[in-house]
Design an enzyme around this catalytic site. Structure first.
Site, PDB file in Angstrom:
ATOM      1  N   HIS A   1     -14.669 -32.672  30.983  1.00 41.52           N
ATOM      2  CA  HIS A   1     -13.559 -33.513  30.568  1.00 41.52           C
ATOM      3  C   HIS A   1     -14.010 -34.870  30.035  1.00 41.52           C
ATOM      4  O   HIS A   1     -13.612 -35.251  28.946  1.00 41.52           O
ATOM      5  CB  HIS A   1     -12.468 -33.675  31.626  1.00 41.52           C
ATOM      6  CG  HIS A   1     -11.264 -34.298  31.002  1.00 41.52           C
ATOM      7  ND1 HIS A   1     -10.488 -33.622  30.088  1.00 41.52           N
ATOM      8  CD2 HIS A   1     -10.772 -35.543  31.034  1.00 41.52           C
ATOM      9  CE1 HIS A   1      -9.571 -34.431  29.616  1.00 41.52           C
ATOM     10  NE2 HIS A   1      -9.709 -35.602  30.163  1.00 41.52           N
TER      11      HIS A   1
ATOM     12  N   TYR B   1     -13.963 -37.888  26.185  1.00 44.35           N
ATOM     13  CA  TYR B   1     -13.831 -39.334  25.997  1.00 44.35           C
ATOM     14  C   TYR B   1     -15.077 -39.916  25.350  1.00 44.35           C
ATOM     15  O   TYR B   1     -15.019 -40.949  24.693  1.00 44.35           O
ATOM     16  CB  TYR B   1     -13.503 -40.025  27.326  1.00 44.35           C
ATOM     17  CG  TYR B   1     -12.130 -39.601  27.787  1.00 44.35           C
ATOM     18  CD1 TYR B   1     -11.006 -40.001  27.073  1.00 44.35           C
ATOM     19  CD2 TYR B   1     -11.959 -38.757  28.866  1.00 44.35           C
ATOM     20  CE1 TYR B   1      -9.751 -39.566  27.435  1.00 44.35           C
ATOM     21  CE2 TYR B   1     -10.709 -38.323  29.231  1.00 44.35           C
ATOM     22  CZ  TYR B   1      -9.605 -38.736  28.507  1.00 44.35           C
ATOM     23  OH  TYR B   1      -8.365 -38.288  28.862  1.00 44.35           O
TER      24      TYR B   1
ATOM     25  N   HIS C   1      -4.271 -27.946  20.738  1.00 42.99           N
ATOM     26  CA  HIS C   1      -4.410 -29.285  21.328  1.00 42.99           C
ATOM     27  C   HIS C   1      -5.732 -29.930  20.940  1.00 42.99           C
ATOM     28  O   HIS C   1      -5.765 -31.042  20.439  1.00 42.99           O
ATOM     29  CB  HIS C   1      -4.271 -29.207  22.846  1.00 42.99           C
ATOM     30  CG  HIS C   1      -4.634 -30.480  23.551  1.00 42.99           C
ATOM     31  ND1 HIS C   1      -3.838 -31.596  23.519  1.00 42.99           N
ATOM     32  CD2 HIS C   1      -5.725 -30.813  24.274  1.00 42.99           C
ATOM     33  CE1 HIS C   1      -4.425 -32.568  24.201  1.00 42.99           C
ATOM     34  NE2 HIS C   1      -5.564 -32.120  24.671  1.00 42.99           N
ATOM     35  N   PHE C   2      -6.839 -29.210  21.155  1.00 37.40           N
ATOM     36  CA  PHE C   2      -8.103 -29.925  20.911  1.00 37.40           C
ATOM     37  C   PHE C   2      -8.487 -29.958  19.431  1.00 37.40           C
ATOM     38  O   PHE C   2      -9.377 -30.706  19.063  1.00 37.40           O
ATOM     39  CB  PHE C   2      -9.236 -29.460  21.832  1.00 37.40           C
ATOM     40  CG  PHE C   2      -9.683 -28.046  21.712  1.00 37.40           C
ATOM     41  CD1 PHE C   2     -10.316 -27.591  20.579  1.00 37.40           C
ATOM     42  CD2 PHE C   2      -9.506 -27.164  22.781  1.00 37.40           C
ATOM     43  CE1 PHE C   2     -10.746 -26.285  20.489  1.00 37.40           C
ATOM     44  CE2 PHE C   2      -9.934 -25.857  22.696  1.00 37.40           C
ATOM     45  CZ  PHE C   2     -10.553 -25.410  21.536  1.00 37.40           C
TER      46      PHE C   2
ATOM     47  N   ARG D   1      -6.567 -17.758  23.738  1.00 42.85           N
ATOM     48  CA  ARG D   1      -7.622 -18.385  22.952  1.00 42.85           C
ATOM     49  C   ARG D   1      -8.853 -17.506  23.031  1.00 42.85           C
ATOM     50  O   ARG D   1      -8.857 -16.496  23.722  1.00 42.85           O
ATOM     51  CB  ARG D   1      -7.919 -19.778  23.524  1.00 42.85           C
ATOM     52  CG  ARG D   1      -8.568 -19.725  24.899  1.00 42.85           C
ATOM     53  CD  ARG D   1      -8.706 -21.076  25.546  1.00 42.85           C
ATOM     54  NE  ARG D   1      -9.800 -21.845  24.953  1.00 42.85           N
ATOM     55  CZ  ARG D   1     -10.307 -22.945  25.529  1.00 42.85           C
ATOM     56  NH1 ARG D   1      -9.848 -23.376  26.674  1.00 42.85           N
ATOM     57  NH2 ARG D   1     -11.276 -23.609  24.951  1.00 42.85           N
ATOM     58  N   ARG D   2      -9.901 -17.878  22.341  1.00 42.00           N
ATOM     59  CA  ARG D   2     -11.209 -17.256  22.481  1.00 42.00           C
ATOM     60  C   ARG D   2     -11.191 -15.744  22.383  1.00 42.00           C
ATOM     61  O   ARG D   2     -11.799 -15.053  23.196  1.00 42.00           O
ATOM     62  CB  ARG D   2     -11.800 -17.620  23.839  1.00 42.00           C
ATOM     63  CG  ARG D   2     -12.092 -19.065  23.986  1.00 42.00           C
ATOM     64  CD  ARG D   2     -12.745 -19.360  25.304  1.00 42.00           C
ATOM     65  NE  ARG D   2     -13.584 -20.533  25.170  1.00 42.00           N
ATOM     66  CZ  ARG D   2     -14.300 -21.045  26.138  1.00 42.00           C
ATOM     67  NH1 ARG D   2     -14.295 -20.487  27.311  1.00 42.00           N
ATOM     68  NH2 ARG D   2     -15.023 -22.117  25.944  1.00 42.00           N
TER      69      ARG D   2
END
Lengths: 591, 297
Positions: A228, A232, A379-380, A442-443
């Protein structure tokens, strides 16, 4: 004579340029794999076996999420430290050493990933998250370690500059860009302890056969300890650009230096003790631990919400300096034709959308609806894929002249590029979010199943696929334009008419910021305490439950060759077992 | 520190939003009692799942409308598949993995959990209407990950049972000997099951009405006269409710080799025409075991 970065710091400009070019190479390969996946998944064009999709996906994830972002940010951070302290690095040879280490690490990691396309035994199709018991070649883990060590040394380089500067300027506040670099680096040091432990203590020895087994939940938790905050690590340089470049390009000043410092301090202390929110659905971690991670995550919204305010306020200030008026009329006065501004502003807008889908993800209960669905991919692609990537590409148009001393090849192509990225990502990411709500995972190479179909309340799966493929095509085109500009600029001749190497002034300067904000030791100590609070009990509990080295596992090197071998042996053994069972039944009937 | 008034307002609004989010989630788990996947279950050994639950992945009834489903995930399938449960039921899933990390996710619902080797995920789900849900693995688990799927069938109450049927008969019998077809019926429901065990062979049907108590097994044998069927291959099928078990028996003039067949022994045992054919070892509720006494049709 100009005042570009390359004029002031010729040696550093070379390193920064090398870091940028390494980053762009990763972007080119990773982006190519992006369109390959898009077309395969949506079924528009499949030229490879679906098993190869996962090798492509591993390369896409590692090259874009790790290589592209981190190479770019070490360049930006080196620029920020040298520019804001106005001093060269202490020893340029050391700078080249960490850059070299990162390159070697990347190459070593890439070798087993790409070997997955060949018939070789070597492979690492374990995706960006490399969850055990999926096992990659030892070189994959070793390369990652070298890469991370390279970033550690880069951080040491920046700290070294700051310490040297502090000796000469004992009473001055840390310049804002350097402050941002230092807090982000401290966060990175804490965060990477998780992945270092996962790889060095468990995964690397296991892949080398030194230990028999690992605890899959433990290595997974250590991964997310790092997984996570790494977001950042990508995001902080984008934030830095929004704080120190965007106001300037808007024509004004940064609204508040003290709040910018507060934001970066909050990221330092809150980024790491949140990783368990990626594991809301993991059995073996008590709900209480998940709750703590959820609370920390929610508070992590605060620095982002503050950033939204400061960035918009700074833009408005700039617009009013340029003659903008009215409640919203000032928006028209912004320099929308400047690709650097337009790219960053659009990236910021997309990040707002990403923030909303992120709030859903963070909701511990509603997360069950979207966990590991296509929603998360949507989202990402808004966060790292747009907020970060588009900001990086936009500021590249400002940085390239600074580090090459050459004029940008084409500003109009650059403007078209950033707009195209925004439009392409709007299509792709929106459709991915919607697909996730239908339960599309996903994936996966082929989200088409035999027993059931995904039912869309509005539109259809075909329509979503069309949007994703269209978005992917626009993004690819955007990348082509980006590289045209990078190459075109590199081929330009040196120019004497370039903007100076400057960043934004502030309306409310560092003298307004309480001294305690610059006390990095204090914030690091608080960050460590929070990490201990959030992680020591979950980790102890996981080790107590499953053991340090876990249960006995079947080792599963994932590559196409051995994978298929594994499949064929299982099929054979299943058939054999079935045959034996049949014989036994017949025998049983008889006796 | 100098903070602009608007910025202070924004800060307060942001904090309200954050505290609000945390409050709603707290309310959900504390006041509404929504339990999430946690550490409720003990760890297991992924390579030897031989405990009572996972050695035989299945659905079991534990209360009037309460069921437990023991599910294993492995490259690249789920067991059992499909998982059948009745409408208006409360089903607790226990899911574990035999190999790598998978997920167990009911498409379009919030029934979703990671499946980690060594750990058992526990989730209680309420199903109301009959419905067919697809199950996907949404965590990459290897080269055939995209083929890993399953189904959960929520069926109308009257169509739901937990009946296990196993029927056996020799492969070959000599003309004149009886063909013994033995049916073993297990009722895994808590309530008694009223049903009919039917055997179809040749053009004939034999049947027997039985009541099997909850959790009990009933065994019955139909003895068929092979002479009537005549030489040749004869398909047979035993049916109980929706369940069928079938095979083929060959009636021959003379068995070629006595040593050859375990099948022969069985035939020999009943060679003298034991009409009753009663081999009722476990069937506690066997009211009537004489197949020939069934309803010939």
């Amino acid at each position: 004579m100009t005042n570009t970065y390359i004029e002031s710091f010729p040696a550093e400009a070379k390193v920064v340029r090398a870091a940028f070019y390494s980053s762009f190479l990763a972007l080119a390969i990773g982006g190519l794999f992006g369109i390959v996946q898009t077309l395969h998944r949506t079924g528009y064009y499949r030229f490879m076996d679906s098993a190869d999709y996962y090798t492509v996906l591993t390369a896409h994830g590692v090259l874009l999420a790790i290589t592209f972002t981190i190479f770019f940010l070490v360049g930006v951070f080196t620029w920020a430290v040298t520019t804001s302290l106005d001093r060269p690095v202490e020893d340029i040879r050391f700078t080249w050493v960490w850059y070299g280490l990162m390159v070697v690490g990347t190459v070593l990691t890439a070798i087993p990933i790409f070997a997955g396309f060949t018939d070789s035994e070597m492979s690492a199709s374990v995706l960006f998250t490399f969850y055990a018991p999926l096992q990659g070649h030892p070189l994959f883990y070793f390369g990652l370690v070298l890469f991370v060590v390279g970033t550690w040394l880069a951080g040491a380089d920046w700290f070294r500059s700051w310490w040297a500067w502090k000796q000469e300027h004992p009473d001055e506040r840390i310049p804002l860009p350097t402050f941002m670099v230092l807090t982000t680096t401290l966060m990175w040091y804490i965060a990477t302890l998780g992945v270092a432990a996962a790889i060095l203590l468990f995964l690397l020895p296991w892949s080398l056969g030194l230990v028999e087994s690992v605890n899959p939940l433990l290595t997974r938790t250590l991964f997310w300890f790092f997984g996570h905050p790494v977001v950042y690590f990508w995001l902080m340089p984008a934030y830095m650009m929004w704080y120190i470049m965007l106001p300037k390009i808007s024509g004004g000043k940064l609204f508040s230096d003290p709040l910018a410092r507060v934001v970066f301090v909050l990221f330092l202390i809150l980024s790491v003790p949140t990783g368990i929110h990626h594991q809301y659905l993991d059995p073996g971690i008590a709900e209480g631990f998940k709750f703590i991670a959820m609370t920390n995550t929610m508070f992590l919204l605060l620095p982002s919400l503050l950033t939204a305010f400061t960035v918009v306020a700074s833009m408005e200030h700039g617009a009013r300096q340029r003659g903008g008026t009215g409640y919203l009329g000032w928006l028209k006065a912004l320099p929308w034709r400047d690709p650097v501004f337009a790219g960053m502003a659009l990236a910021g807008l997309m990040f707002a959308a990403a923030g909303f889908s992120g709030m859903i993800n963070a909701g511990m209960n509603i997360n069950y609806l979207v966990h590991n669905t296509f929603w998360v991919v949507g989202h990402f692609h808004l966060t790292v894929g747009t907020a970060v990537a588009l900001t990086f590409m936009a500021v590249t148009y400002w940085f390239l002249p600074q580090v090459t001393g050459k004029e940008l090849w084409s500003r109009s192509v650059a403007l078209g590029q950033v707009v195209l990225w925004f439009v392409g990502m709007t299509f792709m990411s929106n459709a991915m979010h919607r697909g996730g709500l239908l339960g599309i995972p996903r994936r996966t190479a082929e989200p088409q199943y035999e027993g059931f179909e995904f039912e869309a309340a509005v539109g259809s799966v075909g329509e979503l696929d069309a949007q994703i493929a269209l978005g992917g095509a626009l993004l690819t085109l955007s990348l082509v334009l980006f590289f045209a500009n990078v190459i075109g600029t590199a081929l330009n001749s040196r120019s004497d008419d370039l903007p100076a190497n400057e960043y934004a002034d502030t309306l409310s300067g560092p003298s307004d910021a309480p001294l305690v904000l610059d006390n990095l030791k204090l914030w690091t100590a608080i960050a460590i305490v929070l990490v201990i609070f959030a992680y020591s009990f979950p980790l102890l509990s996981i080790i107590e439950r499953g053991g340090l080295f876990g249960p006995e596992l079947t080792e599963l090197p994932v590559s196409i060759g051995p994978g298929l071998e594994y499949l064929s042996t299982t099929t054979v053994s299943t058939v054999t077992t079935a045959g034996e069972t049949a014989i036994a039944i017949i025998a049983g009937v008889g006796s | 520190m100098n903070i602009h008034t608007y910025e202070k307002l924004w800060l307060v609004a942001a904090m309200v939003l954050i505290v609000g989010f945390i409050a709603t989630i707290t309310y959900g788990s504390v006041a509404l009692g929504i339990t999430m996947v946690g550490d409720q279950q003990e760890t297991v050994e992924p390579t030897e799942l031989n405990d009572e639950r996972f050695s035989d992945p299945r659905v079991a009834q534990v209360g009037e409308n309460e069921y437990e489903a023991y599910v294993t995930a492995q490259m690249f399938s789920f067991q059992p598949d499909p998982i059948e449960v009745p409408e208006d039921s409360e089903v607790t899933f226990y899911v574990t993995s035999r190999d790598v990390i998978h997920s167990f996710s009911l498409v379009g619902t919030n029934v979703n959990t990671m499946v980690i080797p060594g750990e058992v995920a526990e989730m209680t789900v309420e199903f109301d209407e009959p419905e067919e849900y697809g199950v996907v693995c949404n965590e990459y688990c290897g080269p055939n990950h995209h083929n890993m799927e399953g189904m959960v069938h929520v069926v109308p109450e009257e169509e739901f049972d937990l009946t296990e049927l196993d029927a056996e008969a020799p492969d070959e019998v000599e003309t004149g000997d009886d063909i013994d077809v033995t049916a073993t019926v297990e009722n895994r429901l808590l309530d008694p099951l009223e049903t009919t065990v039917a055997l179809e062979i040749g053009n004939e049907t034999f049947s027997e009405d039985v009541t099997i108590d909850g959790g009990e097994t009933y065994e019955t044998t139909f003895a068929i006269d092979s002479t009537q069927l005549g030489e040749g291959d004869h398909d047979w099928a035993v049916t109980v409710g929706d369940h069928t078990d079938s095979s083929t028996v060959t009636v021959v003039d003379e068995l070629e080799d006595d040593a050859d067949g375990e099948t022969n022994e069985n035939t020999d045992e009943d060679a003298d025409g034991d009409e009753n054919g009663t081999e009722d070892e476990t069937g506690t509720d066997a009211t009537e075991n004489d197949a020939s006494g069934g309803d010939d049709e």
